[in-house]
Design a protein around this motif. Sequence first.
Motif, PDB file in Angstrom:
ATOM      1  N   GLU A   1       0.816  -1.218   0.000  1.00 38.92           N
ATOM      2  CA  GLU A   1       0.000   0.000   0.000  1.00 38.92           C
ATOM      3  C   GLU A   1       0.850   1.268   0.000  1.00 38.92           C
ATOM      4  O   GLU A   1       0.381   2.326  -0.386  1.00 38.92           O
ATOM      5  CB  GLU A   1      -0.931  -0.012   1.212  1.00 38.92           C
ATOM      6  CG  GLU A   1      -2.054  -1.039   1.121  1.00 38.92           C
ATOM      7  CD  GLU A   1      -3.018  -0.957   2.280  1.00 38.92           C
ATOM      8  OE1 GLU A   1      -2.591  -0.529   3.377  1.00 38.92           O
ATOM      9  OE2 GLU A   1      -4.202  -1.289   2.090  1.00 38.92           O
ATOM     10  N   LYS A   2       2.104   1.120   0.437  1.00 44.26           N
ATOM     11  CA  LYS A   2       3.032   2.262   0.429  1.00 44.26           C
ATOM     12  C   LYS A   2       3.809   2.352  -0.881  1.00 44.26           C
ATOM     13  O   LYS A   2       4.713   3.162  -1.022  1.00 44.26           O
ATOM     14  CB  LYS A   2       4.002   2.135   1.595  1.00 44.26           C
ATOM     15  CG  LYS A   2       3.347   2.243   2.963  1.00 44.26           C
ATOM     16  CD  LYS A   2       4.350   2.020   4.079  1.00 44.26           C
ATOM     17  CE  LYS A   2       3.685   2.076   5.449  1.00 44.26           C
ATOM     18  NZ  LYS A   2       4.660   1.786   6.548  1.00 44.26           N
ATOM     19  N   GLY A   3       3.447   1.499  -1.847  1.00 48.05           N
ATOM     20  CA  GLY A   3       4.085   1.546  -3.152  1.00 48.05           C
ATOM     21  C   GLY A   3       5.244   0.587  -3.323  1.00 48.05           C
ATOM     22  O   GLY A   3       5.946   0.635  -4.336  1.00 48.05           O
ATOM     23  N   GLU A   4       5.468  -0.282  -2.349  1.00 44.57           N
ATOM     24  CA  GLU A   4       6.561  -1.250  -2.457  1.00 44.57           C
ATOM     25  C   GLU A   4       6.097  -2.479  -3.238  1.00 44.57           C
ATOM     26  O   GLU A   4       5.028  -2.470  -3.835  1.00 44.57           O
ATOM     27  CB  GLU A   4       7.067  -1.600  -1.054  1.00 44.57           C
ATOM     28  CG  GLU A   4       7.617  -0.388  -0.298  1.00 44.57           C
ATOM     29  CD  GLU A   4       8.089  -0.722   1.101  1.00 44.57           C
ATOM     30  OE1 GLU A   4       8.470  -1.894   1.341  1.00 44.57           O
ATOM     31  OE2 GLU A   4       8.050   0.184   1.964  1.00 44.57           O
ATOM     32  N   ARG A   5       6.882  -3.534  -3.227  1.00 49.17           N
ATOM     33  CA  ARG A   5       6.609  -4.685  -4.087  1.00 49.17           C
ATOM     34  C   ARG A   5       5.256  -5.321  -3.791  1.00 49.17           C
ATOM     35  O   ARG A   5       4.739  -5.229  -2.671  1.00 49.17           O
ATOM     36  CB  ARG A   5       7.723  -5.725  -3.981  1.00 49.17           C
ATOM     37  CG  ARG A   5       7.899  -6.398  -2.645  1.00 49.17           C
ATOM     38  CD  ARG A   5       9.016  -7.437  -2.721  1.00 49.17           C
ATOM     39  NE  ARG A   5       8.703  -8.484  -3.674  1.00 49.17           N
ATOM     40  CZ  ARG A   5       9.622  -9.226  -4.294  1.00 49.17           C
ATOM     41  NH1 ARG A   5      10.917  -9.011  -4.094  1.00 49.17           N
ATOM     42  NH2 ARG A   5       9.260 -10.167  -5.137  1.00 49.17           N
ATOM     43  N   LYS A   6       4.695  -5.977  -4.822  1.00 50.31           N
ATOM     44  CA  LYS A   6       3.361  -6.554  -4.746  1.00 50.31           C
ATOM     45  C   LYS A   6       3.392  -8.062  -4.543  1.00 50.31           C
ATOM     46  O   LYS A   6       2.449  -8.763  -4.940  1.00 50.31           O
ATOM     47  CB  LYS A   6       2.568  -6.208  -6.009  1.00 50.31           C
ATOM     48  CG  LYS A   6       2.390  -4.713  -6.223  1.00 50.31           C
ATOM     49  CD  LYS A   6       1.621  -4.430  -7.502  1.00 50.31           C
ATOM     50  CE  LYS A   6       1.440  -2.921  -7.698  1.00 50.31           C
ATOM     51  NZ  LYS A   6       0.681  -2.627  -8.953  1.00 50.31           N
ATOM     52  N   SER A   7       4.449  -8.537  -3.948  1.00 52.74           N
ATOM     53  CA  SER A   7       4.560  -9.971  -3.702  1.00 52.74           C
ATOM     54  C   SER A   7       5.465 -10.195  -2.493  1.00 52.74           C
ATOM     55  O   SER A   7       6.183  -9.285  -2.070  1.00 52.74           O
ATOM     56  CB  SER A   7       5.121 -10.689  -4.928  1.00 52.74           C
ATOM     57  OG  SER A   7       6.444 -10.233  -5.205  1.00 52.74           O
ATOM     58  N   ILE A   8       5.420 -11.418  -1.974  1.00 55.20           N
ATOM     59  CA  ILE A   8       6.304 -11.803  -0.881  1.00 55.20           C
ATOM     60  C   ILE A   8       7.393 -12.695  -1.462  1.00 55.20           C
ATOM     61  O   ILE A   8       7.081 -13.752  -2.021  1.00 55.20           O
ATOM     62  CB  ILE A   8       5.542 -12.565   0.216  1.00 55.20           C
ATOM     63  CG1 ILE A   8       4.349 -11.751   0.710  1.00 55.20           C
ATOM     64  CG2 ILE A   8       6.477 -12.898   1.375  1.00 55.20           C
ATOM     65  CD1 ILE A   8       3.490 -12.481   1.737  1.00 55.20           C
ATOM     66  N   PRO A   9       8.654 -12.303  -1.372  1.00 51.37           N
ATOM     67  CA  PRO A   9       9.725 -13.136  -1.939  1.00 51.37           C
ATOM     68  C   PRO A   9       9.729 -14.537  -1.333  1.00 51.37           C
ATOM     69  O   PRO A   9       9.392 -14.722  -0.162  1.00 51.37           O
ATOM     70  CB  PRO A   9      10.999 -12.369  -1.547  1.00 51.37           C
ATOM     71  CG  PRO A   9      10.545 -10.967  -1.304  1.00 51.37           C
ATOM     72  CD  PRO A   9       9.156 -11.075  -0.740  1.00 51.37           C
TER      73      PRO A   9
END
Length: 216
Positions: free
Chosen positions: A165-173
């Motif tokens: 939601e803060k604009g960071e990645r859209k997945s969990i590595p």
Amino acid sequence: MTIRYPNGKLYSPNPAVQKTAKKGKDKDFSFSNRGKTLEDEINEANDYYVKKQLAIIHKKPVPVQIVKVEYPSRSAAVIREAYFRTPSTTDYNGVWNGHYIDFDAKETASKTSFPLKNIHLHQMTHMQQVTEQNGVAFIIVRFSAYERYFIVPYEVLQKAWLAMEKGERKSIPFSTIEEEAFEIPTSYYPRIDYLPIIQKLIEAQSHGFESEEIVE
């Protein structure tokens, strides 16, 4: 048959699940797992738990509103279109050892991460509410490329969701999954005996996860 969400959007099954199920015939799975989906494996485990009086965990029924039916003959009816009456929360819930258990089942063909698009906001909100009532909320993820299974706690999902939601990645590595989730070892029957891993999750939660609110 056409099925739509309450907002009218067309429902389509997770392509990763369909792809995995189709390819399952060609993989060198154990005999007990050949061709099974993650849902099949969880249902198998749940049936085992009920028979052994270990836990009562069931798949939630999904309310569907039928809007179009055709009758090709007097003795047959074919459903052509239907809507989910309400947005789904999670797939499974029940009771184990005095704990309320609530979780969803997810499958991904990705080798590098778990896409957060596989989870909806209302599911995150639901899991947050369960956690606030001292229930145990999580997802079970199968990485089909590796045939590895993980219990991912709500707190891990929450941290990744807030970062998105803060604009960071859209997945969990995948590396984060390995470090912060709880792997379910496979066995013969049931293939995924996940109750002992929930115990590890509960013990970790007793040491305290930090929690922030998901805002709709």
